[in-house]
Design an enzyme around this catalytic site. Structure first.
Site, PDB file in Angstrom:
ATOM      1  N   ASP A 124       0.809  -1.219   0.000  1.00  0.00           N
ATOM      2  CA  ASP A 124       0.000   0.000   0.000  1.00  0.00           C
ATOM      3  C   ASP A 124       0.850   1.280   0.000  1.00  0.00           C
ATOM      4  O   ASP A 124       0.638   2.173   0.824  1.00  0.00           O
ATOM      5  CB  ASP A 124      -0.929   0.022   1.223  1.00  0.00           C
ATOM      6  CG  ASP A 124      -1.554  -1.333   1.510  1.00  0.00           C
ATOM      7  OD1 ASP A 124      -1.900  -2.036   0.549  1.00  0.00           O
ATOM      8  OD2 ASP A 124      -1.698  -1.684   2.700  1.00  0.00           O
ATOM      9  N   GLU A 137     -11.125  -1.846  -3.320  1.00  0.00           N
ATOM     10  CA  GLU A 137     -10.377  -1.220  -2.229  1.00  0.00           C
ATOM     11  C   GLU A 137      -9.198  -0.419  -2.762  1.00  0.00           C
ATOM     12  O   GLU A 137      -9.006  -0.287  -3.965  1.00  0.00           O
ATOM     13  CB  GLU A 137      -9.879  -2.299  -1.266  1.00  0.00           C
ATOM     14  CG  GLU A 137      -8.896  -3.279  -1.896  1.00  0.00           C
ATOM     15  CD  GLU A 137      -8.324  -4.275  -0.898  1.00  0.00           C
ATOM     16  OE1 GLU A 137      -8.944  -4.503   0.144  1.00  0.00           O
ATOM     17  OE2 GLU A 137      -7.241  -4.822  -1.174  1.00  0.00           O
TER      18      GLU A 137
END
Length: 393
Positions: free
Chosen positions: A44, A261
């Site tokens: 991420d 997401e």
């Protein structure tokens, strides 16, 4: 004897010069390019660019129940800055003993009026029903991009009543700020044609989904304004052109979940773009798509050229699991880059950081990746500029 010595010295000098020239040329070549993956084991990844410096934050990277950071002047060579956020600061609201080590995931840092705000997700210690996934979103502040960051409040930004992760903040040109997040798949079974197919074929009894929502943030980040708006979800019908790539974790029988997401939102030429990741983050099919809208909370329309970044092993490459991206620009602002994590044949199960050039034109995003071959340095870096000048460009 003297002639022999003289000849020896002449040959030695020529050899040393040749070797030195080769070394200099090799160093020049090395400095004039970069290759993925970068030597950073983050999931991420998010890059903040401020005052001629880049700062990278991410999940993992050796942080102990918190987040660490790296700094760079050119987006290619990174210096570790150590841990910048600790869960046990004076306002800490998370539970480090919960599943996944407290689940300190997906940090993003924004500079606002000389302060730096870190948004992230973690397990909330307020958990009366003992949910396995009790994620919420928090925000911490610091005077420096390298911390230490201290939570603004001893509780999450807001409580929607279900687990949420992957915070992303978009600052619109009218001064309003919007928080985008992903409602987790946990205890969220959804009816769809792919769910019917999975049950019919005996793959799974139900399919849980994660959906992306957006909501306006209060100016001081102390909470949200109004109710969250659903902006993205997996396709309901199999005839939807997005269904095939967004359902690969199910059709590959990896897991009974479909994800939406890791979103990131930006605006260009009065059009709002939201990039997102679909499929299991731990699998090979994790991939990136995008959608566009004329307002920050939609309605968003998914792009016909999705996915714009996915594994390349079916084309002879070595990269899989490309996802959860952020967006940044070269030092001179002329080039746009997609920053994402992936796995390679060499790095195995570890998530590593990659950056590849991306273009946005006429409402269409294209990404030149995933790459593992040498690429030109981002435009505007001192070495890239010097290299261009030396070639007469």
């Amino acid at each position: 004897m003297k002639k022999s010595l003289l000849l020896f010295f002449v040959l030695t000098t020529l050899l040393l010069r040749h070797t030195s020239a080769q070394t200099t040329q090799s160093e020049g070549k090395a400095k004039a390019s970069f290759s993925n993956p970068l030597p950073i084991q983050f999931g991420d990844p998010y890059i903040l660019h401020t005052k001629d410096m880049y700062y990278m934050y991410g999940t993992g990277g050796g942080a102990d129940k918190g987040f660490s950071a790296y700094s760079s002047k050119d987006m290619v060579n990174w210096k570790p800055e150590g841990q910048v956020y600790y869960h046990n600061n004076k306002n800490g609201w998370s539970d480090p003993k919960a599943s996944w080590g407290g689940a300190y995931w997906a940090p993003e840092v924004y500079e606002v009026k000389g302060k730096f705000y870190l948004f992230y997700s973690a397990q909330w210690k307020v958990n009366p029903t003992k949910e396995l996934e009790n994620f919420r979103i928090g925000v911490a502040v610091s005077d420096k991009p390298t911390g230490p960051f201290v939570d603004l409040s001893s509780k999450p930004v807001f409580d929607p009543g279900y687990p949420v992760i992957d915070a992303n903040v978009f600052f619109d040109t009218n001064g309003k700020a919007y928080l985008y997040f992903s409602r987790c798949c946990y205890k969220h079974p959804v009816k769809s044609e792919i769910a019917d197919l999975a049950k019919k074929n005996g793959w799974f009894n139900e399919i849980e989904e994660s959906w992306v929502y957006g909501v306006e943030l209060k100016p001081d980040f102390s909470g949200v304004i109004g109710q969250p708006v659903l902006v993205l979800r997996p396709p309901v019908r199999l005839s939807d052109k997005q269904a095939e790539w967004e359902s690969r974790s199910v059709t590959a029988r990896e897991v009974n979940r479909r994800w939406t997401e890791g979103s990131v939102t930006f605006k260009k030429d009065n059009l709002y773009y939201i990039m997102y990741s679909a499929n299991h983050f731990g699998g090979q099919n994790y991939a990136i798509g995008y959608a566009t809208a004329t307002s920050p909370l939609g309605p968003f329309r998914k792009a016909a050229n999705n996915p714009v970044l996915q594994k390349n092993t079916d084309k002879g490459g070595s990269v899989t699991g490309t996802g959860h991206n952020s967006v940044t620009y070269s030092p001179d602002g002329k080039e746009m880059f997609c920053v994402y994590h992936a796995r390679t044949a060499k790095t195995g199960d570890e998530r590593v950081v990659c950056i590849d050039r991306m273009q946005v034109k006429n409402g269409i995003i294209t990404i030149s990746g995933p790459t593992t071959t040498p690429q030109k340095l981002p435009s505007g870096t001192p070495t890239a500029t010097a290299g261009s000048q030396s070639k007469g460009e």
